[in-house]
Design an enzyme around this catalytic site. Structure first.
Site, PDB file in Angstrom:
ATOM      1  N   LYS A  58      19.707  24.418 -22.956  1.00 40.04           N
ATOM      2  CA  LYS A  58      19.129  24.217 -21.626  1.00 40.04           C
ATOM      3  C   LYS A  58      17.664  23.798 -21.801  1.00 40.04           C
ATOM      4  O   LYS A  58      16.743  24.436 -21.285  1.00 40.04           O
ATOM      5  CB  LYS A  58      19.212  25.507 -20.806  1.00 40.04           C
ATOM      6  CG  LYS A  58      20.612  26.054 -20.629  1.00 40.04           C
ATOM      7  CD  LYS A  58      21.361  25.315 -19.556  1.00 40.04           C
ATOM      8  CE  LYS A  58      22.699  25.979 -19.260  1.00 40.04           C
ATOM      9  NZ  LYS A  58      23.449  25.266 -18.207  1.00 40.04           N
ATOM     10  N   HIS A  97       3.399  30.459 -19.996  1.00 43.95           N
ATOM     11  CA  HIS A  97       3.475  31.790 -19.400  1.00 43.95           C
ATOM     12  C   HIS A  97       3.879  32.833 -20.441  1.00 43.95           C
ATOM     13  O   HIS A  97       3.234  33.883 -20.576  1.00 43.95           O
ATOM     14  CB  HIS A  97       4.470  31.771 -18.247  1.00 43.95           C
ATOM     15  CG  HIS A  97       4.644  33.102 -17.581  1.00 43.95           C
ATOM     16  ND1 HIS A  97       3.627  33.757 -16.932  1.00 43.95           N
ATOM     17  CD2 HIS A  97       5.724  33.911 -17.461  1.00 43.95           C
ATOM     18  CE1 HIS A  97       4.059  34.904 -16.435  1.00 43.95           C
ATOM     19  NE2 HIS A  97       5.340  35.030 -16.759  1.00 43.95           N
ATOM     20  N   TYR A 137      17.763  39.468 -10.475  1.00 41.71           N
ATOM     21  CA  TYR A 137      18.283  38.150 -10.077  1.00 41.71           C
ATOM     22  C   TYR A 137      19.028  37.505 -11.245  1.00 41.71           C
ATOM     23  O   TYR A 137      20.159  37.026 -11.092  1.00 41.71           O
ATOM     24  CB  TYR A 137      17.137  37.255  -9.619  1.00 41.71           C
ATOM     25  CG  TYR A 137      17.553  35.833  -9.313  1.00 41.71           C
ATOM     26  CD1 TYR A 137      17.917  35.465  -8.024  1.00 41.71           C
ATOM     27  CD2 TYR A 137      17.594  34.873 -10.321  1.00 41.71           C
ATOM     28  CE1 TYR A 137      18.316  34.166  -7.747  1.00 41.71           C
ATOM     29  CE2 TYR A 137      17.994  33.575 -10.052  1.00 41.71           C
ATOM     30  CZ  TYR A 137      18.353  33.219  -8.769  1.00 41.71           C
ATOM     31  OH  TYR A 137      18.760  31.940  -8.512  1.00 41.71           O
TER      32      TYR A 137
END
Length: 323
Positions: free
Chosen positions: A138, A149, A186
């Site tokens: 991916k 980050h 999530y």
């Protein structure tokens, strides 16, 4: 030149040995920033260069159950860190306005320091987010935002643990662990499979929560520039500017992912509506099916149109009147 180098080395050792928190100096990876720096650089090079090359001619791995266990672990770990930061200070005696660092051996002060240390290690476990992207091929998910980050956070938190493991700056970790509980929940639901996609309508709001987090950290940190508080101003800028940087990175991601996407969808819908209107205008025959089928009401025509004075008329309405 030699004297300058000597001064730099002596200043470094003075900073690390005499100006840091002595309670954490012997803790794992706390004696020097260089191991952490090497780990962060290795991470960035691996996920951007080495990993994609190794996976280039390989099939992506099916990591469904690995992802479920990993995200479940992150939810539990983040919950533990959030609880520790709350119990050691933010849910009891810590002040939102000004909270100096307690460098004593007070049990709550040591508990907060240990919580900061474990929070530092949580930044390494988050490297797996990107490694899983690489293994699943991916690569489009491995954005600049994602690598910056994850790559910067361990180094940033290291300085916090080394010099200020408690006090005002831990507000960032307190908020961040709460957000990570939501975020990894999530991801956990997403990892369960397509049948759970209907419960993931709030992805857009997850990014919003992350942006609100950085705004709160900015306000909380920069207020000390206007308040007399016994807290190092260097860390006010350190935490505050990190929040500013991440806010703009996440804001850019939000605009690219949601705002522009919504605009594209609206434009496509408008184009579809225009096509539909045109199509309806061009196919406005009241007996369209009868034009292509033989029925009792409509007979075969030798010619499609005939002249009726100064106008053309379709012969289906002239030669085949209904009984």
């Amino acid at each position: 030149m030699a004297q300058i180098l000597t001064n730099v080395i002596e200043g470094y050792h003075d900073l690390m040995d005499n100006k840091s928190d002595p309670r954490v100096n012997d803790w794992f990876l706390m004696s020097s920033p260089f191991p952490t720096m090497c780990i962060c650089l290795t991470y960035a090079y691996t996920v951007k260069v080495i990993g994609p090359r190794l996976m280039e001619n390989r099939k992506p791995f099916d990591l469904k159950y690995t992802l479920i266990l990993y995200n479940l672990f992150q939810v539990i770990f983040s919950t533990y860190l959030f609880y520790e930061s709350a119990a050691a200070g933010w849910a009891s005696h810590y002040s939102l306005k000004c909270q100096p660092v307690d460098y004593s051996l007070n049990p709550l002060a040591l508990r907060m320091a240990r919580g900061c240390w474990w929070y530092y290690f949580s930044k390494f476990t988050e490297f797996l987010d990107t490694i899983f992207f690489v293994l699943r091929k991916k690569n489009d998910h491995i954005s600049t935002l994602h690598v910056i980050h994850h790559g910067i956070m361990p180094m940033s938190v290291w300085f916090g643990v080394k010099f200020t493991p408690g006090g005002h700056s831990t507000f960032f970790g307190f908020l961040n662990t709460f957000v990570h509980i939501i975020m990894y929940s999530y991801y956990l639901i997403a990892a369960l499979g397509p049948q759970y996609q209907k419960y993931l309508w709030w992805k857009k709001y997850l990014t919003t929560i992350q942006m609100v987090q950085f705004v709160l950290v900015m306000v909380h940190a920069f207020q000390l520039l206007f308040i007399d508080c016994n807290y190092p101003k260097a860390f006010v800028w350190w935490i505050g500017l990190h929040a500013v940087m991440f806010y703009f990175l996440f804001s850019k991601f939000y605009k690219q992912t949601y705002v522009k996407k919504d605009k594209r969808v609206k434009v496509e819908d408008q184009k579809d509506d225009e096509k539909t209107k045109k199509s309806n205008f061009m196919l406005c025959f009241t007996t369209q099916t009868a034009l292509y089928e033989k029925t009792d009401d409509v007979k075969e025509m030798s010619k499609g149109y005939t002249s009726d004075g100064n106008r053309l008329r379709n012969r289906v309405f002239i030669d085949n009147p209904r009984a």
